[in-house]
Design an enzyme around this catalytic site. Structure first.
Site, PDB file in Angstrom:
ATOM      1  N   CYS A 176       0.827  -1.007   0.046  1.00 24.36           N
ATOM      2  CA  CYS A 176      -0.015   0.006  -0.182  1.00 24.36           C
ATOM      3  C   CYS A 176       0.748   1.244   0.175  1.00 24.36           C
ATOM      4  O   CYS A 176       2.105   1.224   0.087  1.00 24.36           O
ATOM      5  CB  CYS A 176      -0.997   0.026   1.163  1.00 24.36           C
ATOM      6  SG  CYS A 176      -0.116  -0.373   2.618  1.00 24.36           S
ATOM      7  N   GLY A 219       0.021   0.095  -5.124  1.00 21.72           N
ATOM      8  CA  GLY A 219      -1.307  -0.720  -4.887  1.00 21.72           C
ATOM      9  C   GLY A 219      -2.499  -0.479  -5.982  1.00 21.72           C
ATOM     10  O   GLY A 219      -2.776   0.540  -6.158  1.00 21.72           O
ATOM     11  N   ASN A 227       0.341   1.816   6.075  1.00 17.89           N
ATOM     12  CA  ASN A 227       1.404   0.924   5.055  1.00 17.89           C
ATOM     13  C   ASN A 227       2.222   0.244   6.071  1.00 17.89           C
ATOM     14  O   ASN A 227       2.867   0.853   6.954  1.00 17.89           O
ATOM     15  CB  ASN A 227       1.990   1.908   4.479  1.00 17.89           C
ATOM     16  CG  ASN A 227       3.142   1.334   3.321  1.00 17.89           C
ATOM     17  OD1 ASN A 227       3.010   0.226   3.017  1.00 17.89           O
ATOM     18  ND2 ASN A 227       4.028   2.068   2.956  1.00 17.89           N
ATOM     19  N   GLY A 228       2.054  -1.147   6.125  1.00 21.24           N
ATOM     20  CA  GLY A 228       3.312  -1.890   6.820  1.00 21.24           C
ATOM     21  C   GLY A 228       2.358  -3.200   7.303  1.00 21.24           C
ATOM     22  O   GLY A 228       1.231  -3.677   6.696  1.00 21.24           O
ATOM     23  N   TYR A 270      13.061  -2.261  -5.997  1.00 24.47           N
ATOM     24  CA  TYR A 270      11.903  -2.562  -6.871  1.00 24.47           C
ATOM     25  C   TYR A 270      10.435  -1.708  -6.639  1.00 24.47           C
ATOM     26  O   TYR A 270      10.049  -1.195  -7.498  1.00 24.47           O
ATOM     27  CB  TYR A 270      11.453  -4.122  -6.672  1.00 24.47           C
ATOM     28  CG  TYR A 270      10.354  -4.386  -7.478  1.00 24.47           C
ATOM     29  CD1 TYR A 270      10.086  -4.480  -8.940  1.00 24.47           C
ATOM     30  CD2 TYR A 270       9.162  -4.853  -6.735  1.00 24.47           C
ATOM     31  CE1 TYR A 270       8.999  -4.736  -9.377  1.00 24.47           C
ATOM     32  CE2 TYR A 270       7.757  -5.156  -7.305  1.00 24.47           C
ATOM     33  CZ  TYR A 270       7.752  -5.006  -8.723  1.00 24.47           C
ATOM     34  OH  TYR A 270       6.427  -5.518  -9.389  1.00 24.47           O
TER      35      TYR A 270
END
Length: 576
Positions: A95, A121, A195-196, A336
């Site tokens: 996310c 996402g 996020n996580g 990436y």
């Protein structure tokens, strides 16, 4: 005990929540606090993760300790059987988050910022705004452009907003898990975008349920809302601090209340979160600087690990969440996940990837005629390789950007159909040539094998694979969707075994030691768990991903479906 209500969501229905007695606040200008951005230059190293058609120089010495827990029917030295789903042959960042305070067009700017973070996402998006003391929410399944249009954004007026995009696996329960979440509790309402991943989610949820909490979703983010609601601490930001003190794992979060925007990052700083400022003084938080660039916000600094930033009518306040841990930023952001035009963890992503390619050219040279990339994430590393090797870079693979996640295959089966839809070889570049092809990583190896076959069918004389990351041997438990250890080809094979499986004439990975040397004195500040199997925060309660399991990302199944899949950890952050 305080009660909490988590609203249900739909892709097209506006959600209105509790009304605060506090009036809406107008934006103010805040004084800037600019941090310098350190850069770095490539360095060379000695060891090589390389394999040619000759005898391999070595075998991988470190394997993921998690894999010892899993019984496999496959022979580790035998042929690898992976998934045919080419979309899943990369790790997935789960996310991206955005927060904006003090701008009359907050929701529209949030919408644009989410567009910039779409790569983080693609299967769910949402925005929550504050208008006249009311938190209003629109969330939905699909791309940002699928979820929002002019009329939807008109329903989200106000000067403050938070937004979220997420990657997920498909499932009937997906919509209710799309963030931001909005909850009402006795002192008002709060929205959160996260996020996580929390590695102690299961025990926290069990404790809350024992005390009467009722959960609407299977997302670990909902635990945070319950902890805030049940806290007896005042004021609000101290509730966040108290909640975060019991969280373990990775979290970069933005919270929105009737009069405040709060940003918080875990003490290890696993996932990125940056702060910027627009010319009108409005404050912006985002997962990457590329989101700031699009909405013309000036990058100021990172939200520091363990820091809580509270933005309200009085300005920006910085608080220390808890004692500072050793920073462990996710190195895959530079390999990436992040866009090349972003600055992440204080470093240029473009310069990092360019340096990775140069290291590969220095430590794993090979006679070749042309260097190509697997687009899009391999392009910058390929440019670095070509520059260092003195060999021309050309576009040997053309990527189609118009392929959806589903497509209709003709009745007469086409070999490597999924890859051919996405990547088209350029015969004029490849025919009769010795080709170096640079990619960012190898996960299962299935896509790499199809790419090698595609290049040789297009006339390439030789195909030499160069991978701009070390071998991935461990799953991530800090917010990245990675396959099980059984499905990670580098955890099951030597470099030579992988080379034989994908069919290339040679194969080399970026050596981990060389990666660390490149990072210099910042090297201890990064997490390498997916390369080493050593986890900074022991995933004591996480579900061990087994071959064929669904990913427990809060979108499929229930806790009952995954009972028995939990394990206990041991010392030093390793599982055994």
């Amino acid at each position: 005990m305080a009660s909490i209500h988590l609203s249900s969501f739909s892709s097209s229905v506006e959600n209105t929540h509790l009304v605060s007695p506090l009036p809406s606040q107008k934006h103010r200008s805040f004084s800037p606090n600019t941090f310098q951005n350190p850069f770095f230059s490539p360095k060379t190293s000695c060891s090589q993760y390389i394999s040619h058609t000759q005898k391999p120089p070595f075998k991988l010495s470190s394997k993921n300790p998690i894999s010892d827990l899993i019984s496999s029917e496959q022979n580790p030295d035998g042929p690898f059987i992976g998934s045919d789903d080419d979309d899943d042959d990369k790790p997935r960042e789960e996310c991206g988050v955005v927060g904006i305070y003090g701008d009359p067009e907050a929701s529209r700017l949030c919408y644009l910022a989410l567009h910039a973070l779409q790569h983080r996402g693609q299967e769910g998006a949402g925005i929550v705004c504050v208008n006249n003391g009311v938190l209003q929410s629109i969330t939905g399944v699909g791309l940002v452009s699928d979820v929002f249009n002019e009329s939807k954004l008109d329903q989200l007026p106000g000067e403050s907003a938070i937004g979220h995009v997420r990657y997920s696996t498909a499932g009937s329960s997906m919509l209710k898990n799309v963030q931001p979440f909005v909850a009402g509790y006795r002192f008002g309402s709060v929205g959160v975008a996260h996020n996580g991943n929390l590695v102690n989610y299961r025990s926290l949820r069990a404790g809350l349920e024992e005390n009467g909490s009722i959960f609407n979703t299977t997302s670990d983010t909902e635990v945070v809302l319950h902890l805030i609601a049940t806290s007896k601490t005042r004021p609000f930001f101290l509730r966040i601090v108290e909640a975060c003190e019991v969280l373990k794992g990775a979290y970069s979060m933005v919270f929105l209340t009737e009069d405040k925007l709060v940003a918080v990052r875990d003490p290890y700083g696993f996932r990125p979160l940056v702060m910027g400022r627009r010319s009108n003084g409005s404050i912006v938080f985002a997962s990457e600087t590329c989101a700031l660039d699009l909405i013309e916000a000036t990058y100021e600094r990172e939200v520091n690990p363990g820091e809580v930033l509270v933005v309200d009518k009085n300005g920006v306040k910085s608080l220390c969440l808890m004692p500072h841990k050793e920073r462990k930023a996710c190195i895959f952001e530079h390999i990436y996940f992040s866009l090349p035009n972003s600055v992440v963890f204080g470093r240029s992503v473009y310069e990092s990837r360019h340096a990775f390619g140069q290291i590969l050219a220095t430590e794993a040279p090979v006679d070749c005629d042309v260097v190509i990339a697997v687009p899009d994430s391999g392009v910058v590393a390929a440019l670095g390789y070509a520059e260092k090797a003195g060999v021309p870079f050309q576009q040997g693979l053309i990527r189609s950007h118009y392929v959806g996640r589903t497509f209709i295959e003709p009745s007469q089966k086409i070999r490597d159909f999924g890859v051919k839809l996405k990547l088209a070889p350029v015969r004029a570049v490849l025919e009769g040539k010795r080709v170096v092809v640079v990619d960012d990583s190898i996960v299962r190896g299935t896509t790499s094998s199809k790419i090698v076959r595609l290049l040789k069918e297009a006339g390439a004389k030789e195909v030499h694979m160069r991978i701009a990351s070390p071998p991935i041997i461990g799953s991530c438990y800090y917010g990245v969707d990675t396959p099980s250890s059984e499905e990670l080809i580098s955890n099951r094979m030597t470099v030579e075994g992988i080379r034989e499986f994908i069919g290339s004439d040679s194969l080399a990975f970026l050596p981990l030691n060389s990666l660390k040397k490149l990072l210099g004195r910042d090297s201890p500040n990064f997490c390498y768990a997916c390369f080493s199997g050593e986890y900074p925060v022991p995933p004591n309660e996480v579900k061990v991903k087994r071959l064929g399991d669904f990913v427990d990302d809060g979108l499929n199944g229930s806790l009952e479906l995954i009972d028995g899949g939990w394990i206990k950890g041991t010392k030093n952050g390793q599982l055994n």
